[in-house]
Design a protein around this motif. Structure first.
Motif, short mmCIF file in Angstrom:
data_model
loop_
_atom_site.label_atom_id
_atom_site.label_comp_id
_atom_site.label_asym_id
_atom_site.label_seq_id
_atom_site.Cartn_x
_atom_site.Cartn_y
_atom_site.Cartn_z
N VAL A 163 8.69 -17.25 0.93
CA VAL A 163 9.67 -18.32 0.70
C VAL A 163 9.73 -18.57 -0.79
CG1 VAL A 163 10.31 -20.71 1.22
CG2 VAL A 163 9.13 -19.33 2.94
N ASN A 164 10.84 -18.20 -1.40
CA ASN A 164 10.95 -18.30 -2.86
C ASN A 164 11.75 -19.54 -3.23
OD1 ASN A 164 11.14 -17.86 -5.58
ND2 ASN A 164 12.67 -16.21 -5.40
N LEU A 165 11.06 -20.52 -3.80
CA LEU A 165 11.71 -21.79 -4.18
C LEU A 165 11.99 -21.87 -5.67
CD1 LEU A 165 9.66 -24.22 -1.87
CD2 LEU A 165 11.87 -23.13 -1.44
N THR A 166 11.92 -20.72 -6.33
CA THR A 166 12.25 -20.65 -7.76
C THR A 166 13.77 -20.73 -7.93
OG1 THR A 166 10.37 -19.17 -8.00
CG2 THR A 166 11.98 -19.18 -9.81
N ASN A 167 14.21 -21.49 -8.91
CA ASN A 167 15.67 -21.57 -9.14
C ASN A 167 16.21 -20.19 -9.54
OD1 ASN A 167 18.03 -22.07 -11.31
ND2 ASN A 167 18.05 -23.63 -9.73
N GLY A 168 17.35 -19.81 -8.98
CA GLY A 168 17.94 -18.52 -9.33
C GLY A 168 19.38 -18.45 -8.86
N THR A 169 19.97 -17.28 -9.09
CA THR A 169 21.37 -17.09 -8.69
C THR A 169 21.43 -16.45 -7.30
OG1 THR A 169 21.52 -14.83 -9.54
CG2 THR A 169 21.94 -16.63 -11.12
N GLY A 174 8.28 -4.80 4.16
CA GLY A 174 7.89 -5.24 5.51
C GLY A 174 7.65 -6.72 5.67
N ALA A 175 8.25 -7.54 4.79
CA ALA A 175 8.08 -9.00 4.92
C ALA A 175 9.43 -9.64 5.23
CB ALA A 175 7.51 -9.57 3.63
N GLU A 176 9.36 -10.86 5.77
CA GLU A 176 10.58 -11.66 5.98
C GLU A 176 10.80 -12.49 4.72
OE1 GLU A 176 12.42 -11.57 8.75
OE2 GLU A 176 11.07 -10.29 9.90
N TYR A 177 12.08 -12.71 4.36
CA TYR A 177 12.35 -13.44 3.11
C TYR A 177 13.26 -14.64 3.35
CZ TYR A 177 13.80 -14.47 -1.66
OH TYR A 177 14.03 -15.10 -2.85
N LEU A 178 12.83 -15.76 2.81
CA LEU A 178 13.70 -16.95 2.75
C LEU A 178 13.84 -17.34 1.30
CD1 LEU A 178 12.43 -19.41 5.52
CD2 LEU A 178 14.71 -18.37 5.40
#
Ligand code: FVH
Length: 288
Positions: A87-93, A108-112
């Protein structure tokens, strides 16, 4: 047993996230580039990892909150993320989010992807909400875990949509603060103190004007409402010149205000003079 969580990044926001997971009873492993940051987390039970690889090995849920996308990329690359939810909560585009989603899925991972609509002090409190987009599997599996941070708002399977929502809201916020700062510079040019002006006039005025937003949105979705606009664009364009002229006369840089004046003039020239502010939105599209 609450889900074990890894938090990568202990800046102001990562620290708030880790503190909130710990307070909610999640075993929380933390890693930060500069060791020893946020020592208060130790007393709350945080487990310190010395490398990102060691940190992500400890649990199924990896929350990333670093400065920018390039930092995320350099931190995640080469890690064994297989079977995990990242789960990436870093600000980005939106483009960066889609790119990270592809690279995370490839190992092989799930991404949010997430967009935090809160400042650190709000995390875990009632006003905080966080946009998520990407893997519906990861969102369903971890909704309850993520809900301790703030109200989760899932906006779709396209990983870029959380960033789009986040950036839309930040754009509105910066526009509003830019206008408010210009107002404070104007009154400050005559030594009018900022605090009483803000309390008595600026805040009530902005609050009242914000109530126009739902009508603008309705116009956009359904077309202009019938009948004359209460504040037509031709009138607004004519009055807007005074904002620029008065600013220059008070030795205040009109740079934050000028583009809106140009947009108003363009709208009138394109035949929208009798319409309301909603007519400006389509003109912002570069192809318009
Ligand atoms: N704080 C806020 O109000 C906003 C609210 C909305 C969301 N944003 C975004 O959250 C991300 C992190 O923001 P932050 O407030 O935690 O930022 P800092 O306190 O400046 O901490 C930055 C962390 O990033 C680490 N870092 C920087 N460069 C690298 C790198 N090359 N490799 C690994 N880590 C790096 C830094 O580590 P260190 O300097 O302590 O070693 C901090 O942990 C951000 O996207 C906001 O836009 C916050």
């Amino acid at each position: 047993m609450k889900t074990p969580v890894t938090v990568l990044g202990l800046g102001a926001m990562g620290t708030a996230l880790a503190r909130t997971f710990l307070a909610a009873g999640h075993p929380t492993t933390v890693w930060n580039r500069t060791p020893g940051r946020s020592p208060e987390l130790d007393a709350l039970g945080a487990i310190r990892a010395t490398t990102p690889a060691e940190a992500v090995a400890t649990g199924p849920l990896v929350v990333v909150c670093l400065l920018v996308d390039a930092t995320v990329r350099s931190t995640l690359d080469g890690l064994d993320l297989s079977g995990k939810a990242v789960v990436n909560l870093t600000n980005g585009t939106p483009a960066q989010a889609r790119d990270t989603a592809g690279r995370v899925a490839a190992v092989g991972a799930e991404y949010l992807d997430g967009g935090i609509m809160a400042v650190p002090a709000m995390i875990g409190g009632p006003g905080a909400f966080i946009f998520y987009s990407g893997s519906p599997v990861a969102f369903e599996r971890h909704t309850a875990d993520l809900a301790v941070l703030g109200r989760p708002e899932y906006v779709g399977g396209d990983a870029g949509l959380a960033a789009l929502h986040d950036i839309a809201l930040l754009s509105a916020m910066y526009g509003m603060f830019g206008g408010a700062q210009h107002a404070l510079a104007l009154v400050g040019s005559e030594k009018i103190p900022a605090a009483p002006f803000t309390e008595a006039f600026l805040l009530p005025w902005l609050t009242a004007m914000l109530t126009a937003l739902p009508r603008i949105a309705k116009d956009l979705d359904e077309g202009p409402q019938s009948g004359p606009a209460g504040s037509n664009l031709a009138m607004q364009a004519a009055a807007y010149d005074n904002l620029i002229d008065a600013s220059v006369a008070q030795d205040i840089d009109p740079g934050l205000l000028s583009p809106m004046g140009e947009l108003l003039r363009r709208a009138v020239a394109a035949g929208h003079g009798t319409e309301d502010l909603a007519a400006l939105v389509p003109l912002l599209r570069r192809s318009a």
